[in-house]
Write a protein that holds these residues in place. Structure first.
Motif, PDB file in Angstrom:
ATOM      1  N   GLY A  65       0.822  -1.211   0.000  1.00 37.11           N
ATOM      2  CA  GLY A  65       0.000   0.000   0.000  1.00 37.11           C
ATOM      3  C   GLY A  65       0.851   1.252   0.000  1.00 37.11           C
ATOM      4  N   VAL A  66       0.279   2.318  -0.545  1.00 41.12           N
ATOM      5  CA  VAL A  66       0.970   3.607  -0.544  1.00 41.12           C
ATOM      6  C   VAL A  66       0.616   4.367   0.727  1.00 41.12           C
ATOM      7  CG1 VAL A  66       1.222   3.925  -3.023  1.00 41.12           C
ATOM      8  CG2 VAL A  66      -0.922   4.587  -1.923  1.00 41.12           C
ATOM      9  N   SER A  67       1.458   5.316   1.074  1.00 35.50           N
ATOM     10  CA  SER A  67       1.163   6.127   2.256  1.00 35.50           C
ATOM     11  C   SER A  67       0.064   7.129   1.907  1.00 35.50           C
ATOM     12  CB  SER A  67       2.417   6.859   2.728  1.00 35.50           C
ATOM     13  OG  SER A  67       2.733   7.876   1.800  1.00 35.50           O
ATOM     14  N   ILE A  68      -0.520   7.705   2.908  1.00 39.31           N
ATOM     15  CA  ILE A  68      -1.560   8.715   2.694  1.00 39.31           C
ATOM     16  C   ILE A  68      -1.006   9.872   1.860  1.00 39.31           C
ATOM     17  CG2 ILE A  68      -2.868  10.517   3.926  1.00 39.31           C
ATOM     18  CD1 ILE A  68      -3.655   8.390   5.952  1.00 39.31           C
ATOM     19  N   ASP A  69       0.238  10.247   2.126  1.00 45.45           N
ATOM     20  CA  ASP A  69       0.840  11.380   1.411  1.00 45.45           C
ATOM     21  C   ASP A  69       1.094  11.086  -0.065  1.00 45.45           C
ATOM     22  OD1 ASP A  69       0.813  12.704   3.780  1.00 45.45           O
ATOM     23  OD2 ASP A  69       2.935  12.338   4.241  1.00 45.45           O
ATOM     24  N   GLU A  70       1.354   9.819  -0.382  1.00 46.36           N
ATOM     25  CA  GLU A  70       1.671   9.471  -1.776  1.00 46.36           C
ATOM     26  C   GLU A  70       0.429   9.271  -2.648  1.00 46.36           C
ATOM     27  OE1 GLU A  70       5.615   6.644  -0.994  1.00 46.36           O
ATOM     28  OE2 GLU A  70       3.595   5.841  -0.697  1.00 46.36           O
ATOM     29  N   THR A  71      -0.728   9.132  -2.019  1.00 40.88           N
ATOM     30  CA  THR A  71      -1.916   8.688  -2.749  1.00 40.88           C
ATOM     31  C   THR A  71      -2.338   9.649  -3.869  1.00 40.88           C
ATOM     32  OG1 THR A  71      -2.650   7.574  -0.752  1.00 40.88           O
ATOM     33  CG2 THR A  71      -4.265   7.830  -2.493  1.00 40.88           C
ATOM     34  N   ALA A  72      -2.393  10.931  -3.569  1.00 43.73           N
ATOM     35  CA  ALA A  72      -2.873  11.899  -4.572  1.00 43.73           C
ATOM     36  C   ALA A  72      -1.971  11.911  -5.801  1.00 43.73           C
ATOM     37  CB  ALA A  72      -2.970  13.292  -3.958  1.00 43.73           C
ATOM     38  N   GLY A  73      -0.660  11.842  -5.591  1.00 47.92           N
ATOM     39  CA  GLY A  73       0.292  11.842  -6.708  1.00 47.92           C
ATOM     40  C   GLY A  73       0.117  10.626  -7.590  1.00 47.92           C
ATOM     41  N   GLY A 106     -12.071   3.995  -5.888  1.00 49.60           N
ATOM     42  CA  GLY A 106     -11.957   4.421  -4.498  1.00 49.60           C
ATOM     43  C   GLY A 106     -10.706   3.869  -3.842  1.00 49.60           C
ATOM     44  N   LEU A 107     -10.768   3.690  -2.539  1.00 52.40           N
ATOM     45  CA  LEU A 107      -9.600   3.304  -1.743  1.00 52.40           C
ATOM     46  C   LEU A 107      -9.863   2.016  -0.967  1.00 52.40           C
ATOM     47  CD1 LEU A 107      -8.828   6.817  -0.158  1.00 52.40           C
ATOM     48  CD2 LEU A 107      -7.883   5.852  -2.280  1.00 52.40           C
ATOM     49  N   MET A 108      -8.760   1.332  -0.687  1.00 52.06           N
ATOM     50  CA  MET A 108      -8.837   0.096   0.087  1.00 52.06           C
ATOM     51  C   MET A 108      -7.765   0.129   1.169  1.00 52.06           C
ATOM     52  SD  MET A 108      -6.934  -3.041   0.123  1.00 52.06           S
ATOM     53  CE  MET A 108      -7.256  -4.807   0.224  1.00 52.06           C
ATOM     54  N   MET A 109      -8.062  -0.473   2.300  1.00 54.44           N
ATOM     55  CA  MET A 109      -7.075  -0.548   3.371  1.00 54.44           C
ATOM     56  C   MET A 109      -7.196  -1.880   4.103  1.00 54.44           C
ATOM     57  SD  MET A 109      -6.649   1.830   6.749  1.00 54.44           S
ATOM     58  CE  MET A 109      -8.298   1.524   7.320  1.00 54.44           C
ATOM     59  N   ILE A 110      -6.035  -2.421   4.466  1.00 57.23           N
ATOM     60  CA  ILE A 110      -6.014  -3.552   5.386  1.00 57.23           C
ATOM     61  C   ILE A 110      -5.532  -2.993   6.719  1.00 57.23           C
ATOM     62  CG2 ILE A 110      -5.085  -5.847   5.868  1.00 57.23           C
ATOM     63  CD1 ILE A 110      -4.551  -6.150   2.862  1.00 57.23           C
ATOM     64  N   ALA A 111      -6.416  -2.910   7.662  1.00 58.61           N
ATOM     65  CA  ALA A 111      -6.072  -2.312   8.956  1.00 58.61           C
ATOM     66  C   ALA A 111      -5.209  -3.282   9.762  1.00 58.61           C
ATOM     67  CB  ALA A 111      -7.352  -1.965   9.713  1.00 58.61           C
ATOM     68  N   PRO A 112      -4.493  -2.780  10.743  1.00 64.27           N
ATOM     69  CA  PRO A 112      -3.667  -3.660  11.586  1.00 64.27           C
ATOM     70  C   PRO A 112      -4.507  -4.726  12.282  1.00 64.27           C
ATOM     71  CG  PRO A 112      -3.137  -1.347  12.008  1.00 64.27           C
ATOM     72  CD  PRO A 112      -4.343  -1.366  11.121  1.00 64.27           C
ATOM     73  N   ASP A 131     -10.755  14.341   0.519  1.00 67.89           N
ATOM     74  CA  ASP A 131      -9.750  15.288  -0.002  1.00 67.89           C
ATOM     75  C   ASP A 131      -9.488  15.041  -1.485  1.00 67.89           C
ATOM     76  OD1 ASP A 131      -9.563  16.272   2.537  1.00 67.89           O
ATOM     77  OD2 ASP A 131      -7.674  15.247   3.030  1.00 67.89           O
ATOM     78  N   ILE A 132      -9.403  13.759  -1.862  1.00 73.96           N
ATOM     79  CA  ILE A 132      -9.107  13.420  -3.258  1.00 73.96           C
ATOM     80  C   ILE A 132     -10.266  13.796  -4.176  1.00 73.96           C
ATOM     81  CG2 ILE A 132      -8.779  11.473  -4.846  1.00 73.96           C
ATOM     82  CD1 ILE A 132      -7.103  10.193  -2.553  1.00 73.96           C
ATOM     83  N   MET A 133     -11.465  13.591  -3.689  1.00 77.57           N
ATOM     84  CA  MET A 133     -12.656  13.901  -4.483  1.00 77.57           C
ATOM     85  C   MET A 133     -12.630  15.369  -4.931  1.00 77.57           C
ATOM     86  SD  MET A 133     -15.952  11.884  -3.602  1.00 77.57           S
ATOM     87  CE  MET A 133     -16.311  12.597  -2.004  1.00 77.57           C
ATOM     88  N   LYS A 134     -12.125  16.221  -4.050  1.00 78.65           N
ATOM     89  CA  LYS A 134     -12.099  17.658  -4.350  1.00 78.65           C
ATOM     90  C   LYS A 134     -11.182  17.972  -5.533  1.00 78.65           C
ATOM     91  CE  LYS A 134     -12.958  19.132   0.398  1.00 78.65           C
ATOM     92  NZ  LYS A 134     -12.141  19.161   1.613  1.00 78.65           N
ATOM     93  N   LYS A 135     -10.228  17.086  -5.827  1.00 78.09           N
ATOM     94  CA  LYS A 135      -9.275  17.347  -6.910  1.00 78.09           C
ATOM     95  C   LYS A 135      -9.873  17.084  -8.287  1.00 78.09           C
ATOM     96  CE  LYS A 135      -5.287  16.061  -4.074  1.00 78.09           C
ATOM     97  NZ  LYS A 135      -4.768  17.368  -3.662  1.00 78.09           N
ATOM     98  N   MET A 147     -14.444   8.359  -6.090  1.00 81.20           N
ATOM     99  CA  MET A 147     -14.164   7.986  -4.699  1.00 81.20           C
ATOM    100  C   MET A 147     -15.456   7.471  -4.054  1.00 81.20           C
ATOM    101  SD  MET A 147     -11.066   8.156  -3.503  1.00 81.20           S
ATOM    102  CE  MET A 147      -9.944   7.835  -4.866  1.00 81.20           C
ATOM    103  N   ASN A 148     -16.156   6.628  -4.787  1.00 85.42           N
ATOM    104  CA  ASN A 148     -17.418   6.094  -4.270  1.00 85.42           C
ATOM    105  C   ASN A 148     -17.213   4.885  -3.371  1.00 85.42           C
ATOM    106  OD1 ASN A 148     -18.791   7.969  -5.848  1.00 85.42           O
ATOM    107  ND2 ASN A 148     -18.690   6.597  -7.622  1.00 85.42           N
ATOM    108  N   VAL A 149     -16.047   4.265  -3.472  1.00 78.33           N
ATOM    109  CA  VAL A 149     -15.820   3.008  -2.760  1.00 78.33           C
ATOM    110  C   VAL A 149     -14.771   3.170  -1.666  1.00 78.33           C
ATOM    111  CG1 VAL A 149     -14.961   0.641  -3.005  1.00 78.33           C
ATOM    112  CG2 VAL A 149     -16.472   1.589  -4.759  1.00 78.33           C
ATOM    113  N   LEU A 150     -15.103   2.687  -0.486  1.00 80.38           N
ATOM    114  CA  LEU A 150     -14.126   2.539   0.596  1.00 80.38           C
ATOM    115  C   LEU A 150     -14.182   1.080   1.034  1.00 80.38           C
ATOM    116  CD1 LEU A 150     -14.488   5.613   3.000  1.00 80.38           C
ATOM    117  CD2 LEU A 150     -12.579   5.082   1.480  1.00 80.38           C
ATOM    118  N   SER A 151     -13.144   0.319   0.662  1.00 79.87           N
ATOM    119  CA  SER A 151     -13.093  -1.094   1.017  1.00 79.87           C
ATOM    120  C   SER A 151     -12.258  -1.221   2.282  1.00 79.87           C
ATOM    121  CB  SER A 151     -12.455  -1.875  -0.147  1.00 79.87           C
ATOM    122  OG  SER A 151     -12.136  -3.194   0.251  1.00 79.87           O
TER     123      SER A 151
END
Ligand SMILES: *Cc1c(COP(=O)(O)O)cnc(C)c1O
Length: 248
Positions: A151-159, A174-180, A201-205, A212-216
Motif C-alpha cells: 500500500g501507498v502512504s496517505i501522502d503518496e496517494t494523490a500523486g 476508491g480506496l482500500m485498506m487492510i487495517a492492523p 480530499d481526493i474527491m475535491k481534486k 471515490m465512491n468506494v471505501l473497502s
C-alpha cells in the motif's frame, strides 16, 4: 431443502450449509446494526465473502444464501473458482497482484482492490486495452504505515492517482485498506477515519477517471467500526466460513 444442501456440503468439504447460512445471518445483522448506529443506508454497504482457501462447495453454500460478491487473494484460485461458479458473481481481487499475472484476471475481476504502484496500474491498463475491457481498481493505502503491509502512504496517494488518471481503460473507484490486526477493533477507528478523510480530499481534486465512491475497509474483527466510519465494502472471511487452514 436446507438439510439436503447440508449433507452435500458436509460430505464434500466438512463445511455445512447451515453453518455458513447462520454465520451470514449474524454478519448481515451486525451490518444492519452498524448502519443504524451511524445513520447510514444499508444499501451503501456491500458484503464481500472472502473465500480464499475455501472449497467451491463452501462458496456455493454462500451463493445459495444470496452472496454475489466473493473475494480471493490468489490469481490461480480466483480463475479456478470463476470457472466453476455461476457467472453472475462479482469477483474481487483483494490480494497483492503481481504484474505478470494481471493478464489472467483483468477480464474476470469486477474490482481489483490492491493497486499500490504506477507500474502495476500501467500493466492493468495495458492488458485492459488488449482485452477491450475497462478495469476497475482501488488504491491500497497503508494508513497505519505498517512495514509488513503493501500500500501507498496517505501522502503518496494523490500523486499516484494523478498519474493513473492519465492511463486508458482503467477507472479508479476508491480506496482500500487492510487495517492492523488488533484485539480491540476500536484501535482501528482512527485509520478508518483517515481513509475516509483522504477520499474526501481526493474527491475535491476532480481527476478524470477517478471516483471515490468506494471505501473497502473492515474485516471480520473490525467491520462494524469500519461501517460506522464510512466503509462501502467490508471483506469478511472467517466470520462467514470459519477459520482458514493454510496447511491442507
Ligand atoms: C483474508 C482477507 C480478508 C478476510 O479476513 P478475515 O479476518 O478472515 O475476515 C479481508 N481482506 C483481505 C485483503 C484479506 O486478505
Amino acid at each position: 431443502m436446507g438439510e439436503d444442501k447440508d449433507k452435500v456440503c458436509t460430505e464434500k468439504s466438512g463445511i455445512g450449509y447451515g453453518y455458513i447460512a447462520d454465520n451470514i445471518k449474524v454478519v448481515e445483522n451486525n451490518i444492519l446494526s452498524a448502519c443504524k448506529r451511524s445513520d447510514r443506508n444499508i444499501e451503501e454497504v456491500m458484503l464481500i465473502a472472502v473465500s480464499k482457501t475455501m472449497p467451491v462447495e463452501a462458496l456455493k453454500a454462500a451463493y445459495e444464501c444470496g452472496c454475489r460478491d466473493f473475494g480471493e487473494n490468489k490469481v490461480q484460485e480466483l480463475v479456478d473458482k470463476y470457472e466453476q461458479m455461476p457467472k453472475d458473481i462479482r469477483w474481487h481481487m483483494i490480494g497483492h497482484l503481481q504484474r505478470n499475472k494481471v493478464k489472467y484476471i483483468v477480464d474476470k475481476a469486477y474490482l481489483i482492490h490492491g493497486v499500490d504502484s504506477l507500474r502495476l496500474a500501467e500493466e492493468i491498463s495495458k492488458e485492459a486495452v488488449k482485452k477491450n475491457v475497462t478495469a476497475h481498481i482501488l488504491i491500497e493505502v497503508n494508513a497505519a504505515q505498517e512495514d509488513t503491509k503493501f500500500g501507498v502512504s496517505i501522502d503518496e496517494t494523490a500523486g499516484l492517482l494523478e498519474n493513473i488518471s492519465r492511463l486508458p481503460s482503467i477507472e479508479v473507484e476508491g480506496l482500500m485498506m487492510i487495517a492492523p490486526y488488533v484485539e480491540n477493533s476500536e484501535e482501528n477507528r482512527q485509520y478508518f477515519v483517515s481513509l475516509r478523510q483522504l477520499s474526501v480530499d481526493i474527491m475535491k481534486k476532480n481527476n478524470d477517471n477517478v471516483n471515490m465512491n468506494v471505501l473497502s475497509m473492515g474485516m471480520t474483527g473490525d467491520y462494524e467500526v469500519a461501517i460506522e466510519e464510512g466503509a462501502t465494502y467490508v471483506r469478511v472471511g472467517t466470520g462467514i466460513f470459519g477459520e482458514r487452514n493454510y496447511n491442507s
